[in-house]
Design a protein around this motif. Sequence first.
Motif, mmCIF file in Angstrom:
data_model
loop_
_atom_site.group_PDB
_atom_site.id
_atom_site.type_symbol
_atom_site.label_atom_id
_atom_site.label_comp_id
_atom_site.label_asym_id
_atom_site.label_seq_id
_atom_site.Cartn_x
_atom_site.Cartn_y
_atom_site.Cartn_z
ATOM 1 N N GLY A 196 0.813 -1.220 0.000
ATOM 2 C CA GLY A 196 0.000 0.000 0.000
ATOM 3 C C GLY A 196 0.834 1.252 0.000
ATOM 4 N N GLU A 197 1.893 1.225 0.786
ATOM 5 C CA GLU A 197 2.763 2.404 0.852
ATOM 6 C C GLU A 197 3.456 2.640 -0.478
ATOM 7 O OE1 GLU A 197 3.609 1.983 5.621
ATOM 8 O OE2 GLU A 197 5.233 1.640 4.199
ATOM 9 N N LEU A 198 3.917 1.563 -1.096
ATOM 10 C CA LEU A 198 4.553 1.680 -2.410
ATOM 11 C C LEU A 198 3.563 2.227 -3.438
ATOM 12 C CD1 LEU A 198 6.681 -1.588 -2.608
ATOM 13 C CD2 LEU A 198 7.488 0.757 -2.361
ATOM 14 N N LEU A 199 2.336 1.755 -3.371
ATOM 15 C CA LEU A 199 1.317 2.193 -4.323
ATOM 16 C C LEU A 199 0.977 3.663 -4.129
ATOM 17 C CD1 LEU A 199 -0.857 -1.008 -4.307
ATOM 18 C CD2 LEU A 199 0.161 0.044 -6.331
ATOM 19 N N GLU A 200 0.975 4.116 -2.885
ATOM 20 C CA GLU A 200 0.684 5.530 -2.643
ATOM 21 C C GLU A 200 1.816 6.388 -3.203
ATOM 22 O OE1 GLU A 200 -1.336 6.073 0.958
ATOM 23 O OE2 GLU A 200 -1.329 8.252 0.856
ATOM 24 N N VAL A 201 3.030 5.873 -3.097
ATOM 25 C CA VAL A 201 4.171 6.567 -3.693
ATOM 26 C C VAL A 201 4.003 6.623 -5.216
ATOM 27 C CG1 VAL A 201 6.645 6.362 -4.169
ATOM 28 C CG2 VAL A 201 5.805 6.088 -1.830
ATOM 29 N N LYS A 202 3.594 5.489 -5.800
ATOM 30 C CA LYS A 202 3.377 5.454 -7.256
ATOM 31 C C LYS A 202 2.247 6.387 -7.673
ATOM 32 C CE LYS A 202 4.063 1.795 -9.855
ATOM 33 N NZ LYS A 202 3.783 0.447 -10.449
ATOM 34 N N LEU A 203 1.233 6.468 -6.836
ATOM 35 C CA LEU A 203 0.116 7.380 -7.085
ATOM 36 C C LEU A 203 0.642 8.800 -7.227
ATOM 37 C CD1 LEU A 203 -2.933 6.708 -7.154
ATOM 38 C CD2 LEU A 203 -3.042 7.474 -4.796
ATOM 39 N N MET A 204 1.663 9.085 -6.466
ATOM 40 C CA MET A 204 2.263 10.402 -6.442
ATOM 41 C C MET A 204 3.017 10.727 -7.733
ATOM 42 S SD MET A 204 1.393 12.060 -3.871
ATOM 43 C CE MET A 204 0.846 11.044 -2.515
ATOM 44 N N THR A 205 3.378 9.726 -8.507
ATOM 45 C CA THR A 205 4.228 10.006 -9.671
ATOM 46 C C THR A 205 3.512 10.893 -10.699
ATOM 47 O OG1 THR A 205 3.579 7.906 -10.675
ATOM 48 C CG2 THR A 205 5.668 7.945 -9.494
#
Lengths: 255, 255
Positions: free
Chosen positions: B132-141
């Motif tokens: 989830g944390e990785l995905l939120e980071v990716k969301l940020m891209t």
Amino acid sequence: MTPPKLLDEAALKERELLIINSAVLLIQTNGIENLTMDKVVAQVPFSKGTVYKHFIGKEDLLLAISNYSIKVLGDLFYRAYQFKGCARSRMLLLNFSYLIYAMLYPALFQCVMCSKSPNVVGKSSEKHINEGELLEVKLMTSIHGIVEDGLNDGSLSLPLNMDIQQICFSNWSMAYGAITLLSGEVEQCSGRTSLIVERELFNHSNLLHDGMGWQPLSKDRNHCAELKTALAELFPEELMQIKAKGRELNFESFS
Amino acid sequence: MTPPKLLDEAALKERELLIINSAVLLIQTNGIENLTMDKVVAQVPFSKGTVYKHFIGKEDLLLAISNYSIKVLGDLFYRAYQFKGCARSRMLLLNFSYLIYAMLYPALFQCVMCSKSPNVVGKSSEKHINEGELLEVKLMTSIHGIVEDGLNDGSLSLPLNMDIQQICFSNWSMAYGAITLLSGEVEQCSGRTSLIVERELFNHSNLLHDGMGWQPLSKDRNHCAELKTALAELFPEELMQIKAKGRELNFESFS
DNA sequence: ATAATATGTGACGATTCGTCACTGACGAAT
DNA sequence: ATTCGTCAGTGACGAATCGTCACATATTAT
């Protein structure tokens, strides 16, 4: 068994508060994810049927705890509202009072976060859902008061197409969003992100208030220095308690 | 029973997705509050032990659904990022893509909200929490890309004491806060508040971006008209599906 | 051919939920 | 003083849900 006397409203309320406080202790001890009705029942001096008279289930209890703790938060908001200083500074102070609340009462803060979750709301009583909505409106009164002060002293003008309620909401949703998304950083720096919740709250508040044209603007005043002074003056006890927990508001990163 | 072949990563992933999709159907049918592992097991062509191989419990499953749906959201964000138009308009478009997502996939949106709730996180696996944390980071891209475009074309300058990651975070937390607090208004106007989620998102985005000094400022450009055009061009299918559900983006209240 | 390993299964016991038949105090009627 | 109806608490109970693991079979290694 010893049957009870006829109940009045005050006695009911007192008993509900006793159950809530017992549940909060359990949350502090075992974690919010391990809270069950059976465990709460084991802690209080009444039967399971009596506890179910107050709450239709665990989720309803969580919502009731959130409602109870919104009152605590409302008190902090009110203190910020009543503080001296210009309107904008008091709004920033109010925003920080939410962060102080989250640091000081992590179990209550967790319940507040749960109260927005659909799996909790979906299993809660209309009574507690309605109570929560009223309390969120009451929470807004301090925010509303500060905005009105700003409008009255001319430091703030209503942006085009926005009324006072929308201004209040934008401030609350900004603080809510920032603190919730960084809830993992509230009790201590997790190391998982470079973001610092107090710094992001400060910056986001300033962006929003600058966007509103709320004077004094960030380029005209060092809001950080004033905030530190105000926090030390308004919340000395709270800051000491937070420090005793090994957490301290981090201002070095943005002053 | 029929024992299986040796598993590979792809087969495991496919089965996990099947379980997730079954659970989403159950959420749509019975409500998120009535989701149980036993019900999910009854819907899928494997045993309870197999489902427990993928998810340690109901909360872990909810978090996995949230992670899965963050990927769907990321696709919408990416489309907004890639759209034509100035950087600021694209950021507003991206913010609205979150609202479109919430309207289009209410069950997934509910899971996203649950994923922030401590009683869900507390019972979830490290695997899905980290995912989830990785995905939120990716969301940020995508957000990051738009901010970079703004910095590159000069329409945006970094505010004092803020880096690009903080800008990204402030936009995301603004959108997250506004849409979460008004989640009751996403599917339809509840009548419980005068606030309109699309209007508040629009206004709050403008306040924030004006606060950043992101050009063109609100006083210099009618962002609303441009937003409507862009939404109609980028998300025609989605807007039709939303309309078919009896909900339509309400622009009359603020244009 | 045999043993070791991998993987799924669903019966099972534990936990938790939520209800309701039972109990006793209290007040009204006789 | 006795009887009856009402009020409110109780905790045993059955239902639902959770989460595990002894067992079964296929595959792989020897």
